[in-house]
Design a protein around this motif. Structure first.
Motif, PDB file in Angstrom:
ATOM      1  N   VAL A 592       0.844  -1.200   0.000  1.00  6.97           N
ATOM      2  CA  VAL A 592       0.000   0.000   0.000  1.00  6.97           C
ATOM      3  C   VAL A 592       0.877   1.247   0.000  1.00  6.97           C
ATOM      4  O   VAL A 592       1.758   1.407   0.857  1.00  6.97           O
ATOM      5  CB  VAL A 592      -0.934   0.017   1.226  1.00  6.97           C
ATOM      6  N   VAL A 593       0.623   2.132  -0.976  1.00  2.72           N
ATOM      7  CA  VAL A 593       1.307   3.427  -1.030  1.00  2.72           C
ATOM      8  C   VAL A 593       0.345   4.473  -0.472  1.00  2.72           C
ATOM      9  O   VAL A 593      -0.694   4.752  -1.073  1.00  2.72           O
ATOM     10  CB  VAL A 593       1.712   3.789  -2.473  1.00  2.72           C
ATOM     11  N   LYS A 640      -0.157   5.842  12.458  1.00  2.00           N
ATOM     12  CA  LYS A 640       0.963   4.912  12.600  1.00  2.00           C
ATOM     13  C   LYS A 640       2.031   5.184  11.539  1.00  2.00           C
ATOM     14  O   LYS A 640       3.231   5.074  11.820  1.00  2.00           O
ATOM     15  CB  LYS A 640       0.458   3.473  12.490  1.00  2.00           C
ATOM     16  N   TRP A 641       1.567   5.543  10.344  1.00  2.00           N
ATOM     17  CA  TRP A 641       2.503   5.774   9.241  1.00  2.00           C
ATOM     18  C   TRP A 641       3.461   6.920   9.535  1.00  2.00           C
ATOM     19  O   TRP A 641       4.624   6.894   9.117  1.00  2.00           O
ATOM     20  CB  TRP A 641       1.716   6.075   7.957  1.00  2.00           C
ATOM     21  N   ARG A 642       3.013   7.922  10.284  1.00  5.21           N
ATOM     22  CA  ARG A 642       3.844   9.095  10.569  1.00  5.21           C
ATOM     23  C   ARG A 642       5.170   8.694  11.213  1.00  5.21           C
ATOM     24  O   ARG A 642       6.216   9.307  10.933  1.00  5.21           O
ATOM     25  CB  ARG A 642       3.099  10.075  11.483  1.00  5.21           C
ATOM     26  N   TYR A 648       4.159  -2.280   7.623  1.00  6.55           N
ATOM     27  CA  TYR A 648       3.250  -2.869   8.604  1.00  6.55           C
ATOM     28  C   TYR A 648       1.974  -3.344   7.913  1.00  6.55           C
ATOM     29  O   TYR A 648       1.536  -2.780   6.914  1.00  6.55           O
ATOM     30  CB  TYR A 648       2.925  -1.896   9.735  1.00  6.55           C
ATOM     31  N   LYS A 649       1.410  -4.408   8.486  1.00  5.03           N
ATOM     32  CA  LYS A 649       0.228  -5.017   7.890  1.00  5.03           C
ATOM     33  C   LYS A 649      -1.034  -4.354   8.428  1.00  5.03           C
ATOM     34  O   LYS A 649      -1.121  -4.017   9.616  1.00  5.03           O
ATOM     35  CB  LYS A 649       0.204  -6.522   8.200  1.00  5.03           C
ATOM     36  N   MET A 695       0.188  -4.610   2.979  1.00  6.63           N
ATOM     37  CA  MET A 695       1.362  -4.097   3.684  1.00  6.63           C
ATOM     38  C   MET A 695       1.574  -2.623   3.330  1.00  6.63           C
ATOM     39  O   MET A 695       1.769  -2.269   2.162  1.00  6.63           O
ATOM     40  CB  MET A 695       2.608  -4.896   3.299  1.00  6.63           C
ATOM     41  N   VAL A 696       1.543  -1.765   4.351  1.00  7.02           N
ATOM     42  CA  VAL A 696       1.730  -0.327   4.134  1.00  7.02           C
ATOM     43  C   VAL A 696       3.229  -0.018   4.160  1.00  7.02           C
ATOM     44  O   VAL A 696       3.946  -0.420   5.085  1.00  7.02           O
ATOM     45  CB  VAL A 696       0.998   0.498   5.209  1.00  7.02           C
TER      46      VAL A 696
END
Length: 755
Positions: A592-593, A640-642, A648-649, A695-696
């Motif tokens: 995932v983008v 979470k991405w920050r 991560y899944k 998956m990110v």
């Protein structure tokens, strides 16, 4: 007394004159009436106004007198030309100086049986030999590469526009043209049209030994091999260059085969330039030819007779002999054809020059026609193509552009009265259409799913060399005319291969072509595949268009995105590394983008994640659609991405529609979803049903650029029936998913009911 006698004498003379005049008029009227009765059905009255008949007789007499004068003038002109010309020069009927030994289409073997009276009544007008109503016409063409494949479509359109007979096209193609044209004709589905392909690679050895300076390269010699390349049962064929435009029914040209004498095997139009006269420049030495020679842009080949006389051996011997002094060909196959004809003039049937009006510089093409109705075939045989010099080039250009931009869907018309060979696909399609319920409120949606759109793959030049490590990724997207402005920016942000499907009309495709050829950015990128899906129907078949782009990606992995997103700089290399790190080759993963957006048309694009987070905090950027459709991307977990530093899944959630990197063999998009709504959601749902891990990626991002709302989203917002049908399609998709994946797919149905 004398005065009285004189008066009586005058009266007598006047009376006699009147009697004579009336008698003459009576006889004239009787003669006219007898002629009229011969031409008038017996159930009609022969009476008509006398003055009108007299006028017709006088007019006829004047016309006959004028015809006799014209015939005498023509006789004198022919006499003068026969005395002054010795094989080179124009004949009065528009043909050139090879007339004395090559029969033209205006005359045939049967003319020798005419009586003297028939010959006197013979006009200079060419007769069109009759072709049976449903007679199959065979057309051959050599086509190689992306550009020639575009040209041949315009040629085919012009032929289909005028035709009234079934057609069988025979294409000698390289791998590129085969892929393009086979897909195009399969999706075009034109009734009463058959298409066969022959591998040009298998024929190269036949002509590769011939040095050729012509820009067409080795493919410019392949018409010499047609007796071998085409099926042995095929007796005759019309051979055309790709730069030909028809202005009449091709059956007229096919009918000229019936005018061949027993010995004639080739039909050609004389060359309209001075090339073979050898006077274009100092020391100009062309190949041998009779007079002006012949042009091979349009050829009638009597294959059966050519095989009988040993054509393959004859042209080879001719080429070998001439190459000893000429060293190479300048005009490819045309030079060899002309050298052969020079030695065997009785084998050629000369066609009137309007069957190949050659629009190169400094030709005599203007002498082939006096009116528009005279035109039969236009040949753009100059490298300048539409920029050639000709007094009437604007007219020719407009005629060409008409077919260039003509809606090819309109050419899918049946030939009434001619049995069409049934095709399995068309039969299945017809059956499916008949099963639809026209009273269904969603009939238009279901009908759209069955629409077969014409597809022209690789519309522009495309070059791709696979990487050695099998980690390459193609950016896959679709667009319409209103998103063209995004292409240059995407090419600047993504240096890897790109597969784009463009939903356009025929006219819009040509606008796109001009746009791409004028763009320095686009014309320098050869690893972008542009695939045209031609418009048809009332909906935007967004998932069908996506699938065209997906299926024509040539790399092991694909990045599924939308054209109004700009990937971060360096994303291509980052994704290739991620593919290796996450072992994508051996596991089912969808990378995932994370998607963001800006409301500003001018944006200083962030060069790093840190810079993006800063812009996010300042309100210059937003997480994508957070204020309109948060469910679409909320599962990405931007919080979470920050701070994330490793992938991560995340779990699937209803309406999740991220942009992902997957293997090329991933499921296709579901084509029941057209226009706006659920087109990406359904795809992510099926990826989850096939147990892909979402998956990110922690250091990847893309930004959506602002644009006006699409027509389809406007319909979605304004039409309750549109939204109701979309819900119906969702339910049907869930049911199909359950049947396909069993109990594992029940969670999607449950999740949908809980919304």
């Amino acid at each position: 007394m004398n005065l009285l006698c004189r008066g009586r004498l005058k009266l007598l003379v006047a009376s006699l004159t009147a009697v004579v005049l009336l008698t003459w008029l009576y006889l004239l009227a009787g003669n006219l009436e007898s002629e009229y009765l011969l031409l008038t059905p017996h159930n009609l009255s022969p009476l008509c106004d006398f003055s009108q008949r007299s006028a017709q007789v006088l007019e006829r007499a004047v016309l006959e007198s004028r015809v006799r004068e014209v015939e005498e003038e023509n006789r004198q002109i022919r006499l003068q030309l026969s005395q002054s010309q010795q094989g080179v020069g124009q004949q009065p009927d528009g043909n050139y100086g090879n007339q004395q030994w090559a029969a033209s289409a205006d005359t045939g073997p049967e003319d020798g049986d005419n009586t003297a009276e028939d010959k006197n009544n013979h006009t200079e007008c060419p007769r069109s030999p009759t072709v049976q109503k449903c007679e199959l016409i065979h057309v051959a063409c050599v086509c190689a590469g992306h550009n020639a494949s575009r040209d041949v479509v315009t040629l085919v359109k012009s032929v289909l526009f005028h035709r009234r007979n079934p057609l069988h096209f025979h294409f000698i193609t390289d791998t590129v043209a085969n892929r393009i044209l086979s897909s195009l004709f399969q999706s075009w589905m034109v009734p009463s049209v058959q298409v066969s392909f022959y591998d040009a690679d298998e024929l190269k050895s036949e002509v590769s030994w011939i040095p050729n300076k012509h820009y067409s390269g080795i493919y410019g010699l392949m018409k010499l091999t047609l007796t071998k390349a085409l099926p042995s049962h095929l007796t005759k064929v019309i051979v055309l260059d790709t730069d030909i435009t028809f202005a009449t029914d091709i059956a007229e040209l096919w009918g000229i085969f019936r005018k061949f004498t027993d010995k004639q095997v080739i039909g050609l139009v004389e060359n309209q330039s001075d090339w073979y006269l050898g006077n274009l420049w100092k020391n100009h030495k062309p190949w041998p030819a009779l007079g002006r020679g012949f042009n091979t842009g349009v050829i009638l080949l009597y294959l059966e007779r050519l095989r009988r006389i040993g054509w393959e051996q004859m042209w080879r011997l001719t080429a070998e002999r001439e190459l000893m002094s000429m060293l190479s060909t300048s005009l490819a196959d045309q030079d060899i054809f002309n050298a052969f004809i020079k030695q065997n003039p009785v084998l050629v049937h000369q066609l009137p020059c309007f069957w190949n009006v050659q629009l190169s510089d400094h030709t005599r093409s203007e002498q082939c026609y006096t009116e528009v109705s005279d035109l039969k075939v236009i040949h753009w045989n100059s490298p300048k193509k539409l920029r050639v010099k000709n007094k009437h080039v604007e007219f020719f250009r407009n005629l060409y552009l008409t077919f260039l931009e003509y809606d090819g869907n309109l050419l899918r018309r049946e030939l009434f009265g001619c049995p069409s060979q049934a095709k399995i696909n068309s039969d299945l399609l017809q059956t499916a259409l008949e099963e639809l319920d026209e009273d269904d409120q969603c009939y238009d949606f279901r009908r759209e799913r069955l629409t077969v759109h014409r597809v022209h793959l690789y519309f522009l030049q495309y070059e791709y060399t696979p990487t050695e490590d099998d980690t390459d990724i193609t950016l896959v997207a679709q667009l319409s005319m209103d998103r063209l402005q995004m292409l240059e920016a995407i090419c600047k942000h993504w240096e890897g291969p790109i597969s784009l499907a463009l939903y356009m009309s025929d006219a819009e495709a040509q606008q796109f072509l001009r746009y791409a050829q004028a763009s320095e950015v686009l014309k320098n990128r050869k690893n972008v595949g542009y695939h045209i899906v031609y418009k048809e129907g009332q909906f935007y078949p967004v998932n069908l268009v996506r699938n065209v782009a997906l299926k024509n990606a040539n790399t092991p992995y694909v990045f599924l995105t939308d054209v109004d997103f700009l990937p971060m700089y360096g994303l291509y290399d980052y994704l290739r590394k991620s593919v290796v790190q996450l072992d994508m080759a051996h596991t089912k993963k969808a990378l995932v983008v994370p998607a963001f957006e800006t409301l500003r048309y001018r944006l200083s694009f962030p060069k790093s994640k840190a810079e993006l987070l800063s812009m996010l905090d300042m309100g210059t950027l937003y997480t994508f659609r957070y204020h309109v459709w948060p469910k679409g991307h909320a599962p990405t977990n931007y919080a979470k991405w920050r701070t994330a530093t490793t992938p991560y899944k995340v779990e699937w959630e209803p309406d999740f529609e991220p942009y992902v990197v997957v293997r090329r063999d991933c499921p296709e998009y579901d084509q029941r979803f057209v226009g706006f709504g659920w087109n990406k959601v359904s795809h992510i749902m099926e990826l989850d049903a096939q147990e892909y891990d979402l998956m990110v990626l922690p250091n990847a991002f893309m930004i959506h650029m602002p644009h006006a709302p699409s027509f389809d989203i406007s319909k979605f917002r304004s039409s309750s029936s549109y939204r109701n049908c979309l819900n119906t399609l969702k339910d049907e998709f869930h049911q199909d998913l359950s049947r396909k994946y069993g109990s594992a797919a029940l969670k999607y149905l449950t999740a949908q009911r809980n919304i």
